[in-house]
Design a protein around this motif. Structure first.
Motif, PDB file in Angstrom:
ATOM      1  N   GLY A  97      15.884  11.529  49.889  1.00  0.00           N
ATOM      2  CA  GLY A  97      15.034  11.240  51.032  1.00  0.00           C
ATOM      3  C   GLY A  97      13.898  12.239  51.104  1.00  0.00           C
ATOM      4  N   PRO A  98      13.303  12.411  52.273  1.00  0.00           N
ATOM      5  CA  PRO A  98      12.086  13.226  52.390  1.00  0.00           C
ATOM      6  C   PRO A  98      12.314  14.716  52.551  1.00  0.00           C
ATOM      7  N   LEU A  99      13.541  15.164  52.733  1.00  0.00           N
ATOM      8  CA  LEU A  99      13.790  16.575  52.992  1.00  0.00           C
ATOM      9  C   LEU A  99      13.429  17.434  51.779  1.00  0.00           C
ATOM     10  N   ARG A 100      12.767  18.536  52.036  1.00  0.00           N
ATOM     11  CA  ARG A 100      12.404  19.448  50.954  1.00  0.00           C
ATOM     12  C   ARG A 100      13.647  20.119  50.377  1.00  0.00           C
ATOM     13  N   HIS A 101      13.560  20.460  49.110  1.00  0.00           N
ATOM     14  CA  HIS A 101      14.573  21.264  48.426  1.00  0.00           C
ATOM     15  C   HIS A 101      15.923  20.554  48.302  1.00  0.00           C
ATOM     16  N   SER A 102      15.966  19.233  48.404  1.00  0.00           N
ATOM     17  CA  SER A 102      17.236  18.535  48.203  1.00  0.00           C
ATOM     18  C   SER A 102      17.328  18.066  46.755  1.00  0.00           C
ATOM     19  N   ILE A 103      18.550  18.082  46.240  1.00  0.00           N
ATOM     20  CA  ILE A 103      18.793  17.785  44.833  1.00  0.00           C
ATOM     21  C   ILE A 103      18.467  16.325  44.517  1.00  0.00           C
ATOM     22  N   LYS A 104      17.872  16.133  43.368  1.00  0.00           N
ATOM     23  CA  LYS A 104      17.599  14.783  42.863  1.00  0.00           C
ATOM     24  C   LYS A 104      18.014  14.744  41.399  1.00  0.00           C
ATOM     25  N   PRO A 105      18.668  13.676  40.953  1.00  0.00           N
ATOM     26  CA  PRO A 105      19.003  12.482  41.733  1.00  0.00           C
ATOM     27  C   PRO A 105      20.166  12.723  42.688  1.00  0.00           C
ATOM     28  N   GLY A 106      20.332  11.789  43.630  1.00  0.00           N
ATOM     29  CA  GLY A 106      21.455  11.831  44.546  1.00  0.00           C
ATOM     30  C   GLY A 106      22.426  10.708  44.244  1.00  0.00           C
ATOM     31  N   PHE A 107      23.529  10.697  44.968  1.00  0.00           N
ATOM     32  CA  PHE A 107      24.485   9.599  44.834  1.00  0.00           C
ATOM     33  C   PHE A 107      23.951   8.322  45.476  1.00  0.00           C
TER      34      PHE A 107
END
Length: 449
Positions: A97-107
């Motif tokens: 989603g749009p949150l900064r610093h979140s891991i990609k890819p996600g489940f």
């Protein structure tokens, strides 16, 4: 296991546990599921003592994809097994989603669709964990932004979000905004749909349903779910928070009668000091968890560890004792499932001394061993976290989208801040020595896991 895993575990699945009054699972003779008996965790008839680590990224390494590295996963698990680690806490959820610093890819992708590739990576990781006789705490969500988390489920419904550490929205804006999730029925429904997906999944590697897999120690609702940040918001949202906990625990138990359910809570620090919130939050939960972060909580100064150690360690000692007391009051086991400390001088690079980190680990392990010896409620601990052979990719020690050198330090943190590298010999010796004492004093042969 030396026998064929699919055949062996299919046989184990024949003796399923039933749900006991009060929410803890109990096992028939020969069952290999970890269960709760009062303030103890048991495997068979013996206490299940945990010498664990956090390895949130196991599923990412397990993916058969450009971002995966199954060979490294095998090497890291072999290292941990050699240290005597018998339990890993891993992530089974991440929301893009749009949150900064979140891991990609996600489940789950931004449109909510599932990433089947990463789910298969979870399957592979769980199969490898089981093959080494370990168990896993499988975490189904996150309060914080580094894996998307419940803030992203809320965003998918409302279109609104608050970034952590946004100068325009300083603390406690993020936890206050994120805690609105608990009272949003549609956001909770999306989360519950995902919980169903994972809990009822059949492992594509072993052919075993997760509900029948003894390598799952427990399902965890989320990483560090807080009822809010400010006292005013906590007072406003605490009932919806408790309802979310109770409803999610009931949902998991309706799907899986074999495994424990944990909350993933920090303890009083995650409830603005309220012991009452901790007690109520764990009513429908099998065992208490507590996390201890002396630097994050301002108990020590990373640039002056010699000068702040004494006062900080006194607070750590008090936190350990407080949560052991709370566990006894509730009649449930306690797991210190996160504890972390910086390297000397708060330097991130491998090779920097770990003098005060080692003192800190020795404190935690000492409290755990004392509880083992006295039959207390503390069943074990999981250090945060395993970096292994990974090294920071960039000179500023920051994780960037596309990086594949996953560490225990999540994407929003400096890479090397808290994680233990495979070359941290003094820390590794502490872990190894502690693990070697796990089975001392047991009246029967030490459990295989």
């Amino acid at each position: 296991m030396k026998t064929d895993r699919r055949t062996t575990l299919a046989g184990i699945a024949g003796s399923l546990a039933l749900l006991a009054p009060g929410g803890s699972a109990f096992a028939a003779e020969g069952n290999r599921f970890i269960r709760r008996d009062g303030t103890r965790l048991l495997l068979g008839s013996e206490p299940y003592r945990i010498t664990g680590a956090n390895m949130w990224y196991a599923a990412w390494l397990g993916a058969d994809a450009a971002y995966g590295d199954r060979a490294r996963l095998g090497r890291e698990l072999d290292r941990l097994q050699a240290l005597g680690i018998n339990n890993l806490r891993i992530m089974a959820a991440a929301e893009e989603g749009p949150l900064r610093h979140s891991i990609k890819p996600g489940f789950s992708r931004p449109d909510g669709s599932l990433n089947r590739e990463l789910l298969a990576g979870l399957d592979y990781a769980m199969a490898e964990i089981a093959r080494r006789g370990m168990t896993a705490v499988v975490c189904l969500g996150n309060f914080w932004e580094w894996s998307g988390g419940i803030a992203t489920w809320l965003y998918r419904v409302t279109g609104q979000y608050t970034d952590m550490n946004d100068p325009a929205h300083p603390w406690p804006a993020f936890p206050d905004a994120t805690s609105a999730f608990y009272g949003n029925a549609e956001a909770v429904r999306l989360y519950h749909d995902y919980v169903r997906t994972v809990v009822t999944r059949t492992n594509s590697v072993t052919g075993l349903r997760y509900i029948d897999d003894p390598a799952v120690m427990c399902w965890q609702l989320a990483n560090e779910p807080r009822p809010g940040g400010s006292d005013a918001v906590i007072a406003q949202r605490r009932e919806s928070y408790f309802q979310w906990i109770d409803d999610t625990a009931a949902l998991i138990r309706s799907l899986d009668r074999n495994h424990l359910v944990s909350l993933g809570h920090e303890g009083t620090q995650g409830a603005n000091g309220s012991e009452d919130i901790v007690r109520r939050a764990h009513q429908a939960i099998d065992y208490l968890t507590a996390h201890i972060w002396p630097l994050n909580w301002g108990w020590v100064n990373g640039k002056d560890l010699p000068g702040t150690w004494d006062a900080g360690s006194a607070k750590v000692s008090d936190y350990l004792a407080t949560h052991a007391r709370l566990a006894l009051e509730l009649g449930k086991p306690l797991q210190f499932e996160e504890f972390g400390f910086p390297r000397d001088g708060e330097v991130y690079s491998p090779g920097t001394p770990t003098t005060f980190r080692d003192r800190y680990y020795a404190m935690i392990y000492g409290a755990v061993r004392a509880s083992w010896t006295k039959g207390g409620p503390i069943m074990g601990s999981n250090f945060w976290a395993w970096n292994g052979e990974a090294r920071a990719t960039h000179p500023d020690y920051r994780f960037r989208d596309g990086d594949r050198a996953y560490m225990g330090d999540p994407p929003h943190e400096p890479q090397g801040w808290y994680g233990v590298f495979n070359t941290d010999e003094s820390t590794l010796a502490l872990v190894r020595d502690h693990a070697a004492q796990r089975c001392l004093g047991l009246s029967a042969p030490c459990p295989a896991r």
